[in-house]
Design an enzyme around this catalytic site. Structure first.
Site, PDB file in Angstrom:
ATOM      1  N   GLU A   1       0.828  -1.205   0.000  1.00 41.26           N
ATOM      2  CA  GLU A   1       0.000   0.000   0.000  1.00 41.26           C
ATOM      3  C   GLU A   1       0.864   1.258   0.000  1.00 41.26           C
ATOM      4  O   GLU A   1       0.572   2.238  -0.675  1.00 41.26           O
ATOM      5  CB  GLU A   1      -0.920   0.024   1.233  1.00 41.26           C
ATOM      6  CG  GLU A   1      -1.931  -1.103   1.295  1.00 41.26           C
ATOM      7  CD  GLU A   1      -1.405  -2.356   1.994  1.00 41.26           C
ATOM      8  OE1 GLU A   1      -0.181  -2.632   1.927  1.00 41.26           O
ATOM      9  OE2 GLU A   1      -2.215  -3.061   2.601  1.00 41.26           O
TER      10      GLU A   1
ATOM     11  N   CYS B   1      -2.122  -2.482   7.119  1.00 38.16           N
ATOM     12  CA  CYS B   1      -1.556  -2.381   8.470  1.00 38.16           C
ATOM     13  C   CYS B   1      -1.640  -0.934   8.968  1.00 38.16           C
ATOM     14  O   CYS B   1      -1.941  -0.008   8.202  1.00 38.16           O
ATOM     15  CB  CYS B   1      -0.115  -2.883   8.487  1.00 38.16           C
ATOM     16  SG  CYS B   1       1.070  -1.719   7.792  1.00 38.16           S
TER      17      CYS B   1
HETATM   18  N1  THU Z   1       2.295  -6.269   4.153  1.00 34.45           N
HETATM   19  C1  THU Z   1       1.785  -5.417   3.219  1.00 34.45           C
HETATM   20  O1  THU Z   1       2.290  -5.316   2.099  1.00 34.45           O
HETATM   21  N2  THU Z   1       0.718  -4.673   3.574  1.00 34.45           N
HETATM   22  C2  THU Z   1       0.112  -4.699   4.798  1.00 34.45           C
HETATM   23  O2  THU Z   1      -0.770  -3.892   5.062  1.00 34.45           O
HETATM   24  C3  THU Z   1       0.523  -5.687   5.773  1.00 34.45           C
HETATM   25  C4  THU Z   1       1.750  -6.430   5.470  1.00 34.45           C
HETATM   26  C5  THU Z   1       3.489  -7.040   3.799  1.00 34.45           C
HETATM   27  C6  THU Z   1       4.727  -6.619   4.544  1.00 34.45           C
HETATM   28  C7  THU Z   1       5.543  -7.876   4.490  1.00 34.45           C
HETATM   29  O3  THU Z   1       6.266  -7.891   3.266  1.00 34.45           O
HETATM   30  C8  THU Z   1       4.515  -8.997   4.461  1.00 34.45           C
HETATM   31  O4  THU Z   1       3.286  -8.403   4.097  1.00 34.45           O
HETATM   32  C9  THU Z   1       4.334  -9.707   5.795  1.00 34.45           C
HETATM   33  O5  THU Z   1       4.102  -8.809   6.814  1.00 34.45           O
END
Ligand code: THU
Length: 160
Positions: free
Chosen positions: A75, A112
């Site tokens: 994101e 997140c």
């Molecule tokens: N991740 C995202 O790309 N977006 C989120 O909102 C949550 C987590 C990714 C970060 C990391 O590369 C993987 O997911 C595991 O946390």
């Protein structure tokens, strides 16, 4: 003392098929972006796509790093890319799709906290809501009419 109740309204769709063609297409861009996820450490791939008011669609995917905190979520990759490439455009809608390489993810995966804060910055900057849609590889899709709806008590420039 008084109590303040904070509520968020979400729309939950049983599948992507229930959504209009424009959102299906945006989610397809997010799926394609997810194919470019670089996630050898978590094996969790995330793709995002942002529709701008100039009709451009800006993709993003999570990019990990051997120094784990140096990686970035899908994101934020997308929103920073959009902000850097089209600084004058408004962001209208964002689609997010996530899935593990080791198990089936059939629940919607929300952005997140750090991503919510980053998206909030642009929503405040442009003074119009960014609609969000998020899902797992399959199954339900959640719609939020704005980022603010997902981040009550946001910290923004008004405090500075
Ligand atoms: N991740 C995202 O790309 N977006 C989120 O909102 C949550 C987590 C990714 C970060 C990391 O590369 C993987 O997911 C595991 O946390």
């Amino acid at each position: 003392m008084k109590e303040i109740k904070i509520e968020s309204l979400l729309h939950v769709y049983d599948s992507l098929d229930e959504l209009p063609a424009e959102i299906k297409s945006l989610m397809k861009h997010a799926m394609d972006a997810r194919d470019n996820s670089y996630s050898p450490y978590s094996n969790f791939s995330v793709g995002a796509a942002i529709l701008l008011d100039n009709n451009e669609i800006v993709p993003g995917s999570n990019q990990e790093n051997a120094s784990y905190p140096s990686g970035l979520c899908a994101e934020r990759t997308a929103i920073f890319y959009a902000g850097a490439k089209y600084p004058k455009a408004k962001m209208l809608k964002m689609a997010i799709i996530a899935g593990s390489k080791t198990k089936v993810t059939d629940v919607p995966i929300p952005p997140c906290g750090a991503c919510r804060q980053s998206i909030a910055e642009y929503e405040v900057k442009q003074e119009t809501p960014i609609e969000l849609y998020f899902m797992g590889e399959t199954g339900k899709v959640v719609k939020s009419h704005s980022l603010a709806n997902l981040l009550p008590l946001v910290f923004d420039k008004s405090f500075l």
